[in-house]
Design an enzyme around this catalytic site. Structure first.
Site, mmCIF file in Angstrom:
data_model
loop_
_atom_site.group_PDB
_atom_site.id
_atom_site.type_symbol
_atom_site.label_atom_id
_atom_site.label_comp_id
_atom_site.label_asym_id
_atom_site.label_seq_id
_atom_site.Cartn_x
_atom_site.Cartn_y
_atom_site.Cartn_z
ATOM 1 N N GLY A 1 -16.242 -31.837 -2.431
ATOM 2 C CA GLY A 1 -16.676 -32.689 -3.527
ATOM 3 C C GLY A 1 -16.318 -32.135 -4.888
ATOM 4 N N LYS B 1 -23.070 -33.321 -7.981
ATOM 5 C CA LYS B 1 -22.031 -33.121 -6.974
ATOM 6 C C LYS B 1 -21.707 -34.446 -6.285
ATOM 7 C CE LYS B 1 -20.947 -30.592 -2.709
ATOM 8 N NZ LYS B 1 -21.464 -29.628 -1.698
ATOM 9 N N ASP C 1 -23.062 -21.106 5.589
ATOM 10 C CA ASP C 1 -21.858 -21.048 4.752
ATOM 11 C C ASP C 1 -22.081 -20.119 3.564
ATOM 12 O OD1 ASP C 1 -19.230 -21.652 4.107
ATOM 13 O OD2 ASP C 1 -19.744 -23.435 2.950
ATOM 14 N N ILE D 1 -16.978 -29.710 -13.839
ATOM 15 C CA ILE D 1 -17.238 -28.271 -13.997
ATOM 16 C C ILE D 1 -16.870 -27.493 -12.730
ATOM 17 C CG2 ILE D 1 -19.013 -28.495 -15.744
ATOM 18 C CD1 ILE D 1 -21.129 -28.364 -13.590
ATOM 19 N N GLY E 1 -14.317 -28.531 -5.074
ATOM 20 C CA GLY E 1 -14.271 -27.824 -3.805
ATOM 21 C C GLY E 1 -13.690 -28.706 -2.723
ATOM 22 N N GLY E 2 -13.709 -28.188 -1.496
ATOM 23 C CA GLY E 2 -13.146 -28.943 -0.383
ATOM 24 C C GLY E 2 -13.914 -30.197 -0.051
#
Length: 259
Positions: free
Chosen positions: A43, A58, A165, A37, A40-41
Site C-alpha cells: 500500500g 494507509k 512480519d 509519505i 510499500g509492497g
C-alpha cells in the site's frame, strides 16, 4: 467532514471505528501525490491533516484488497492493541461500489467491484528503524531494543497476537526515539500457533527457517525476527538486504515469488 469523527478519535474522546471514505479523501487532498509519505509492497501511506493533529493514512493497493481475510485479520488485531510501543490505530475504511464495464464481445455491461481498504494511524514522523541501525549512542540503542521487546511481549502475552512480519521497516521511531511496532497485515492469533500454511508472505533474513521451509507458525517466529533486529542494533550493521526494497517474497502453491 461530518461531526469531526477523526478529531474525536485522535483526542481520545471516542474509540477507533469505521471512517467514511470521503473523510479520508478530505484530509489527504483526495490522496494527492504531494501527501505521500511512504510506499510499500501492499500500500501507499499518505499524510492526513486534521484540525487537531496529523495522521497517517494507509491506502491498500487494489491488487491486494481482494483478500478480505487479510484485511479483516489486520483490523481485528489493531482494534485489540493499545501500548506505547505499538503505533496507535485510529480507524479503518472498507468501501465498495459497483461500476459498469462495457463488454466489447457481447455489447453488454459487466458490473465490477471498485474497492477501497484503508487504515488510519497516528503519524510518527521520524521514519522507520531502517534509518537508525547505525550511528546511535548505546543508551538509545538499548532503549529502542527494550521498547521493541516490551511491545512484542504485550502482543504475545496479553493479546495472544503473533506479528509475523517484524523487521526494521515495520518499527517506527517517534520524536523521543521511542520504538513503535506497526503493520499487522500478516498477524495471526497465537491460538493458531503450530499450524501450517501453504501460501505465505515473508521477508528474507527476518523470517524463521521453519516458516520458509514448511509454513510452521508460532510466537517463536517473532522472537527469531527480534533476534536479527537486536544483532543489527548492537553491531550497528545491516546483515540483511534493505527490507523496503527487494527482500519481500510470497510462496503460493509451492511457487517462490518476489513482490
Amino acid at each position: 467532514m461530518e461531526p469531526d469523527v477523526l478529531e474525536q478519535i485522535f483526542d481520545g474522546s471516542i474509540e477507533p471505528r469505521d471512517i467514511k471514505l470521503s473523510d479520508l479523501q478530505s484530509i489527504t487532498k483526495n490522496f494527492s501525490e504531494d501527501q505521500i509519505i511512504g510506499k510499500g509492497g501492499f500500500g501507499t501511506v499518505y499524510k492526513g491533516v486534521l484540525l487537531n493533529g496529523v495522521v497517517a493514512v494507509k491506502r491498500i493497493h487494489n491488487m491486494h484488497t481482494i483478500d478480505e481475510k487479510l484485511f479483516h485479520r489486520e483490523v481485528n488485531s489493531l482494534l485489540m492493541v493499545n501500548h506505547k510501543n505499538i503505533v496507535r490505530f485510529l480507524g479503518f475504511c472498507s468501501h465498495t461500489v459497483h461500476k459498469p464495464f462495457k463488454n466489447e464481445g457481447s455489447g453488454g455491461y459487466i458490473l465490477f467491484e471498485d474497492r477501497e481498504r484503508i487504515l488510519c494511524f497516528e503519524y510518527v514522523n521520524n521514519g522507520s528503524l531502517e534509518n537508525y541501525i547505525a550511528g546511535l549512542q548505546w543508551d538509545t540503542r538499548y532503549s529502542i531494543i527494550k521498547g521493541i521487546c516490551e511491545g512484542l511481549q504485550y502482543l504475545h502475552m496479553e493479546k495472544s497476537i503473533m506479528h509475523m512480519d517484524l523487521k526494521p521497516a515495520n518499527i517506527l521511531i517517534d520524536d523521543n526515539m521511542v520504538a513503535k511496532i506497526t503493520d499487522f497485515g500478516l498477524s495471526r492469533m497465537v491460538e493458531n500457533s503450530q499450524t501450517k500454511t501453504t501460501n505465505r508472505f515473508f521477508t528474507l533474513g527476518y523470517s524463521a527457517p521453519e516458516y520458509i521451509d514448511s509454513g510452521t507458525m508460532s510466537p517463536s517466529y517473532d522472537v527469531y525476527s527480534l533476534g536479527i533486529i537486536i544483532i543489527q542494533l548492537v553491531t550497528g550493521h545491516r546483515s540483511v538486504t534493505n527490507s523496503n526494497n527487494v527482500s519481500v517474497f510470497y510462496i503460493v502453491d509451492g511457487l517462490f515469488l518476489q513482490i
